[in-house]
Scaffold this active site. Structure first.
Site, mmCIF file in Angstrom:
data_model
loop_
_atom_site.group_PDB
_atom_site.id
_atom_site.type_symbol
_atom_site.label_atom_id
_atom_site.label_comp_id
_atom_site.label_asym_id
_atom_site.label_seq_id
_atom_site.Cartn_x
_atom_site.Cartn_y
_atom_site.Cartn_z
ATOM 1 N N VAL A 165 -26.517 -17.783 -64.396
ATOM 2 C CA VAL A 165 -25.961 -18.363 -65.624
ATOM 3 C C VAL A 165 -24.547 -17.843 -65.865
ATOM 4 O O VAL A 165 -23.639 -18.612 -66.180
ATOM 5 C CB VAL A 165 -26.814 -17.974 -66.864
ATOM 6 C CG1 VAL A 165 -26.412 -18.781 -68.070
ATOM 7 C CG2 VAL A 165 -28.298 -18.107 -66.593
ATOM 8 N N ASP B 291 -42.632 -15.992 -57.531
ATOM 9 C CA ASP B 291 -41.491 -15.455 -58.261
ATOM 10 C C ASP B 291 -41.829 -15.522 -59.758
ATOM 11 O O ASP B 291 -42.705 -16.283 -60.167
ATOM 12 C CB ASP B 291 -40.252 -16.306 -57.926
ATOM 13 C CG ASP B 291 -39.074 -16.004 -58.822
ATOM 14 O OD1 ASP B 291 -38.869 -14.826 -59.166
ATOM 15 O OD2 ASP B 291 -38.347 -16.965 -59.180
ATOM 16 N N ASP C 267 -37.417 -20.152 -57.210
ATOM 17 C CA ASP C 267 -36.367 -21.127 -57.562
ATOM 18 C C ASP C 267 -34.999 -20.746 -56.997
ATOM 19 O O ASP C 267 -34.089 -21.578 -56.979
ATOM 20 C CB ASP C 267 -36.249 -21.268 -59.084
ATOM 21 C CG ASP C 267 -35.818 -19.974 -59.729
ATOM 22 O OD1 ASP C 267 -36.537 -18.964 -59.563
ATOM 23 O OD2 ASP C 267 -34.757 -19.944 -60.376
ATOM 24 N N THR D 160 -40.859 -10.187 -57.976
ATOM 25 C CA THR D 160 -39.760 -10.403 -58.921
ATOM 26 C C THR D 160 -38.693 -9.311 -58.827
ATOM 27 O O THR D 160 -39.011 -8.160 -58.534
ATOM 28 C CB THR D 160 -40.327 -10.503 -60.374
ATOM 29 O OG1 THR D 160 -39.274 -10.744 -61.294
ATOM 30 C CG2 THR D 160 -41.069 -9.234 -60.775
ATOM 31 N N ASP E 192 -39.214 -15.190 -62.834
ATOM 32 C CA ASP E 192 -38.260 -15.937 -63.660
ATOM 33 C C ASP E 192 -38.065 -17.361 -63.135
ATOM 34 O O ASP E 192 -37.705 -17.561 -61.981
ATOM 35 C CB ASP E 192 -36.905 -15.213 -63.702
ATOM 36 C CG ASP E 192 -37.015 -13.876 -64.430
ATOM 37 O OD1 ASP E 192 -37.612 -13.855 -65.514
ATOM 38 O OD2 ASP E 192 -36.532 -12.860 -63.898
ATOM 39 N N LYS F 17 -36.530 -9.318 -51.492
ATOM 40 C CA LYS F 17 -37.823 -9.992 -51.292
ATOM 41 C C LYS F 17 -38.164 -10.188 -49.815
ATOM 42 O O LYS F 17 -39.303 -10.491 -49.494
ATOM 43 C CB LYS F 17 -37.839 -11.329 -52.042
ATOM 44 C CG LYS F 17 -37.805 -11.140 -53.549
ATOM 45 C CD LYS F 17 -37.999 -12.423 -54.323
ATOM 46 C CE LYS F 17 -37.811 -12.140 -55.813
ATOM 47 N NZ LYS F 17 -38.033 -13.325 -56.665
HETATM 48 N N1 U5P Z 1 -30.918 -13.239 -63.453
HETATM 49 C C1 U5P Z 1 -29.684 -12.896 -63.884
HETATM 50 N N2 U5P Z 1 -28.818 -13.895 -64.236
HETATM 51 C C2 U5P Z 1 -29.167 -15.185 -64.149
HETATM 52 C C3 U5P Z 1 -30.434 -15.512 -63.686
HETATM 53 C C4 U5P Z 1 -31.286 -14.508 -63.336
HETATM 54 O O1 U5P Z 1 -29.346 -11.725 -63.968
HETATM 55 O O2 U5P Z 1 -28.363 -16.037 -64.463
HETATM 56 C C5 U5P Z 1 -31.817 -12.165 -63.092
HETATM 57 C C6 U5P Z 1 -33.270 -12.441 -63.354
HETATM 58 O O3 U5P Z 1 -33.595 -12.132 -64.668
HETATM 59 C C7 U5P Z 1 -33.939 -11.525 -62.384
HETATM 60 C C8 U5P Z 1 -32.985 -11.571 -61.236
HETATM 61 O O4 U5P Z 1 -34.008 -10.231 -62.880
HETATM 62 O O5 U5P Z 1 -31.735 -11.953 -61.730
HETATM 63 C C9 U5P Z 1 -33.415 -12.576 -60.215
HETATM 64 O O6 U5P Z 1 -34.748 -12.410 -59.990
HETATM 65 P P1 U5P Z 1 -35.657 -13.380 -59.137
HETATM 66 O O7 U5P Z 1 -35.865 -14.630 -59.934
HETATM 67 O O8 U5P Z 1 -34.947 -13.602 -57.838
HETATM 68 O O9 U5P Z 1 -36.917 -12.575 -58.988
#
Ligand code: U5P
Length: 200
Positions: free
Chosen positions: A46, A10, A148, A102, A12, A137
């Site tokens: 978040v 992954d 994560d 991702t 992020d 995914k």
């Molecule tokens: N994302 C959000 N808000 C968050 C945390 C992550 O929109 O609070 C986004 C990430 O930037 C990513 C997606 O585009 O959600 C989750 O991606 P992944 O980590 O599952 O690949």
């Protein structure tokens, strides 16, 4: 080759530090707004936690989202400690194929290109061809997914990969069932994890 272990990383919070990037930009852009300390983050999104905690501020969700919708946010994310070195070592290991799996945000305009740029800049141009961009995914075929996010579901009920949860502040209190954790890229645990999977 059929026998290679296909590892999906992954991006992020496994390679790129979304939470730190978010926190720093949010504090800078909205210095008068309340905030959640990074170690107090609970839950993947978040925005959800901010909206819940600070529901008395009507547009707090928009303020949060504005941070990661902004140009250069994804490009400027710092590296998770040790991640880039580990990923490069992993890619050089015998019998291992590495991919980056991702999901883009819905406001994809900057996010998409900047994810490619980030990979090019931090890992190198040969890594760009290893990127799998998908909201789902479960559609990615691999043996091991290091991610994560605790809830990874989609069209395929039983994905080919086994999910190992990469530790992040937001998932430390979350029940991960029978799954394994990888806590960091710095203490060498990841090498043992890979060896375990290679022996299966
Ligand atoms: N994302 C959000 N808000 C968050 C945390 C992550 O929109 O609070 C986004 C990430 O930037 C990513 C997606 O585009 O959600 C989750 O991606 P992944 O980590 O599952 O690949």
């Amino acid at each position: 080759c059929e026998k290679k272990l296909r590892v999906l990383l992954d991006m992020d919070q496994v390679l790129a530090d979304f939470e730190l990037g978010f926190f720093q930009e949010y504090r800078k852009k909205f210095p008068d707004y309340p905030y959640i300390e990074m170690q107090d983050r609970v839950g993947f999104f978040v925005k959800d936690q901010y909206e819940k905690m600070f529901s008395y501020i009507p547009n707090i969700g928009n303020a949060v989202a504005k941070i990661y919708k902004t140009k250069k946010f994804f490009l400027n994310l710092p590296e998770i400690e040790g991640a880039v070195d580990a990923a490069k070592m992993l890619a050089k290991m015998e019998g291992v194929d590495v991919f980056i799996c991702t999901s883009p945000i819905e406001k994809y305009k900057y996010c998409l290109a900047e994810k490619y740029e980030w990979v090019d800049k931090h890992l190198g141009p040969e890594w760009v061809g290893r990127i799998i961009l998908t909201k789902d995914k479960t559609m990615a075929n691999g043996h091991l997914l290091i991610d994560d996010k605790v809830d990874i579901t989609g069209a395929i009920e039983r994905p080919s990969w086994e999910h190992v949860v990469f530790s992040a502040n937001h998932n430390m209190k979350t029940d991960i069932g029978k799954r394994r954790r990888l806590d960091n890229w710095t203490n060498g645990d990841w090498k043992e994890l890979i060896e375990d999977f290679k022996m299966r």
